[in-house]
Design a protein around this motif. Structure first.
Motif, PDB file in Angstrom:
ATOM      1  N   UNK A  40       0.836  -1.214   0.000  1.00  0.00           N
ATOM      2  CA  UNK A  40       0.000   0.000   0.000  1.00  0.00           C
ATOM      3  C   UNK A  40       0.870   1.264   0.000  1.00  0.00           C
ATOM      4  N   UNK A  41       1.974   1.223   0.726  1.00  0.00           N
ATOM      5  CA  UNK A  41       2.874   2.394   0.740  1.00  0.00           C
ATOM      6  C   UNK A  41       3.470   2.634  -0.655  1.00  0.00           C
ATOM      7  N   UNK A  42       3.755   1.530  -1.365  1.00  0.00           N
ATOM      8  CA  UNK A  42       4.289   1.680  -2.728  1.00  0.00           C
ATOM      9  C   UNK A  42       3.207   2.248  -3.665  1.00  0.00           C
ATOM     10  N   UNK A  43       1.969   1.853  -3.427  1.00  0.00           N
ATOM     11  CA  UNK A  43       0.855   2.403  -4.213  1.00  0.00           C
ATOM     12  C   UNK A  43       0.807   3.919  -4.025  1.00  0.00           C
ATOM     13  N   UNK A  44       0.918   4.354  -2.765  1.00  0.00           N
ATOM     14  CA  UNK A  44       0.856   5.798  -2.512  1.00  0.00           C
ATOM     15  C   UNK A  44       2.037   6.517  -3.182  1.00  0.00           C
ATOM     16  N   UNK A  45       3.226   5.932  -3.102  1.00  0.00           N
ATOM     17  CA  UNK A  45       4.396   6.553  -3.740  1.00  0.00           C
ATOM     18  C   UNK A  45       4.192   6.672  -5.247  1.00  0.00           C
ATOM     19  N   UNK A  46       3.590   5.630  -5.819  1.00  0.00           N
ATOM     20  CA  UNK A  46       3.312   5.626  -7.260  1.00  0.00           C
ATOM     21  C   UNK A  46       2.408   6.804  -7.640  1.00  0.00           C
ATOM     22  N   UNK A  47       1.384   7.037  -6.787  1.00  0.00           N
ATOM     23  CA  UNK A  47       0.455   8.140  -7.054  1.00  0.00           C
ATOM     24  C   UNK A  47       1.163   9.490  -6.891  1.00  0.00           C
ATOM     25  N   UNK A  48       1.949   9.605  -5.827  1.00  0.00           N
ATOM     26  CA  UNK A  48       2.619  10.882  -5.560  1.00  0.00           C
ATOM     27  C   UNK A  48       3.621  11.205  -6.673  1.00  0.00           C
ATOM     28  N   UNK A  49       4.400  10.183  -7.053  1.00  0.00           N
ATOM     29  CA  UNK A  49       5.450  10.421  -8.069  1.00  0.00           C
ATOM     30  C   UNK A  49       4.927  10.259  -9.496  1.00  0.00           C
ATOM     31  N   UNK A  50       3.674   9.813  -9.631  1.00  0.00           N
ATOM     32  CA  UNK A  50       3.056   9.578 -10.940  1.00  0.00           C
ATOM     33  C   UNK A  50       3.930   8.632 -11.771  1.00  0.00           C
ATOM     34  N   UNK A  51       4.358   7.546 -11.126  1.00  0.00           N
ATOM     35  CA  UNK A  51       5.208   6.546 -11.785  1.00  0.00           C
ATOM     36  C   UNK A  51       4.349   5.725 -12.731  1.00  0.00           C
ATOM     37  N   UNK A  52       4.732   5.671 -14.001  1.00  0.00           N
ATOM     38  CA  UNK A  52       3.826   5.025 -14.965  1.00  0.00           C
ATOM     39  C   UNK A  52       3.748   3.513 -14.778  1.00  0.00           C
ATOM     40  N   UNK A  53       4.905   2.881 -14.563  1.00  0.00           N
ATOM     41  CA  UNK A  53       4.898   1.416 -14.365  1.00  0.00           C
ATOM     42  C   UNK A  53       5.842   1.085 -13.227  1.00  0.00           C
ATOM     43  N   UNK A  54       5.377   0.262 -12.290  1.00  0.00           N
ATOM     44  CA  UNK A  54       6.241  -0.120 -11.162  1.00  0.00           C
ATOM     45  C   UNK A  54       6.065  -1.602 -10.867  1.00  0.00           C
ATOM     46  N   UNK A  55       7.174  -2.329 -10.847  1.00  0.00           N
ATOM     47  CA  UNK A  55       7.187  -3.748 -10.479  1.00  0.00           C
ATOM     48  C   UNK A  55       7.716  -3.838  -9.071  1.00  0.00           C
TER      49      UNK A  55
END
Ligand SMILES: NC(=O)c1ccc[n+]([C@@H]2O[C@H](COP(=O)([O-])OP(=O)(O)OC[C@H]3O[C@@H](n4cnc5c(N)ncnc54)[C@H](OP(=O)(O)O)[C@@H]3O)[C@@H](O)[C@H]2O)c1
Length: 269
Positions: free
Chosen positions: A214-229
């Motif tokens: 869940x923390x990685x999900x939030x980071x993805x949203x904050x940084x607008x990371x297009x793809x994250x594995x």
């Protein structure tokens, strides 16, 4: 995206990863629209979150056209009332660990429908009610990039979701809507049966904590990371499998006897 005071719609909110995403985002002062099938579970989740009154519930079974329509009508109504929705997180999903030959056709259709068709339909609707700029985050899986025994149709559905996310992101370039894709590896939730958890332990596969995911999900949203594995060495295997699949196939072949034993166990249960 600055999450603070943003309104985000989350499907599969009561699940193992979903409830943690809700907790992490609520702690960051997001206002959530929690979607799930069970009203009392949704209500209990809402009450457990930071600032419960700032969150809303939608009771909907996404596997039915009525469930999809309920979300659409509710969000359109909010739009008409001037209440912006800044993001959609497609998290609901299911799988079934079994050989293809042992699956019921309805179980295959339901899995592909929930994991692929439902997020596609919600993305299509969301283009009508999301404010701009907006984010869509689709939750995939390592198995979208690595075909794995016992998960043939889950792999297919998540691979479809990954390619859909990429295509829609490119289609919406310049419109203010970005489509992100985050792929967890094995995570400690009830999505995985006891047999699957035991199999992962036997094979030495890491199992992540849903709070960390869940923390990685939030980071993805904050940084607008297009793809994250998520997870090492899975993220390396994902890349190797695209370019030169032979070593990945060979590693899986070495596991196949153990996987087969657990498939038989799962089928007997
Ligand atoms: N756990 C893992 O090992 C793992 C690994 C990689 C990716 N993922 C992905 O992460 C996401 C969340 O999985 P999880 O581990 O949190 O699974 P989970 O604990 O089983 O939760 C799944 C969620 O999906 C919802 N759902 C299932 N069928 C539904 C339906 N017909 N309509 C509406 N909602 C429905 C469930 O809703 P109800 O609360 O209404 O039952 C539940 O909230 C999924 O997309 C999954 O594929 C999980």
């Amino acid at each position: 995206m600055d999450i603070n005071n943003k309104r985000l719609l989350l499907t599969g909110a009561c699940g193992g990863i979903g409830a943690e995403i809700a907790a992490v985002l609520a702690d960051a002062s997001a206002s959530l629209i929690l979607v799930g099938r069970n009203e009392s579970k949704l209500r209990a989740l809402q009450l457990s979150l930071n600032q419960p009154d700032s969150h809303h519930l939608i009771v909907a079974d996404l596997s039915t056209p009525q469930g999809i329509e309920t979300i659409h009508q509710t969000c359109q109504q909010w739009k008409r009332e001037g209440t912006p929705i800044h993001g959609l997180i497609n998290n609901a999903g299911s799988n079934c660990f079994a050989s293809l030959s042992q699956r019921e056709p309805a179980s295959i259709s339901n899995e592909i429908h929930l994991n692929l068709t439902v997020p596609v339909l919600l993305c299509q609707q969301a283009l009508n009610w999301l404010s701009r700029p907006a984010l869509i985050l689709n939750i995939g899986s390592t198995f979208s990039a690595i075909g794995y025994p016992g998960y043939t149709t889950y792999c297919a559905s998540k691979a479809g979701l990954q390619r859909f996310s990429e295509a829609l992101h490119r289609e919406l370039d310049g419109t203010g809507v970005q489509v992100l894709y985050l792929a967890p590896r094995a995570t400690d939730t009830t999505l995985n049966s006891a047999a699957v958890t035991e199999l992962n332990q036997q094979l030495g596969n890491q199992i992540d904590d849903p709070r960390w995911v869940a923390e990685q999900v939030m980071q993805c949203l904050i940084k607008e990371t297009q793809v994250r594995w998520l997870g090492w060495p899975e993220k390396l295997w994902v890349r190797v499998n695209q370019i030169f699949p032979a070593p990945v196939a060979s590693a899986i072949r070495k596991q196949s006897k153990t996987i087969r034993q657990y498939l038989i166990k799962a089928e007997v249960i």
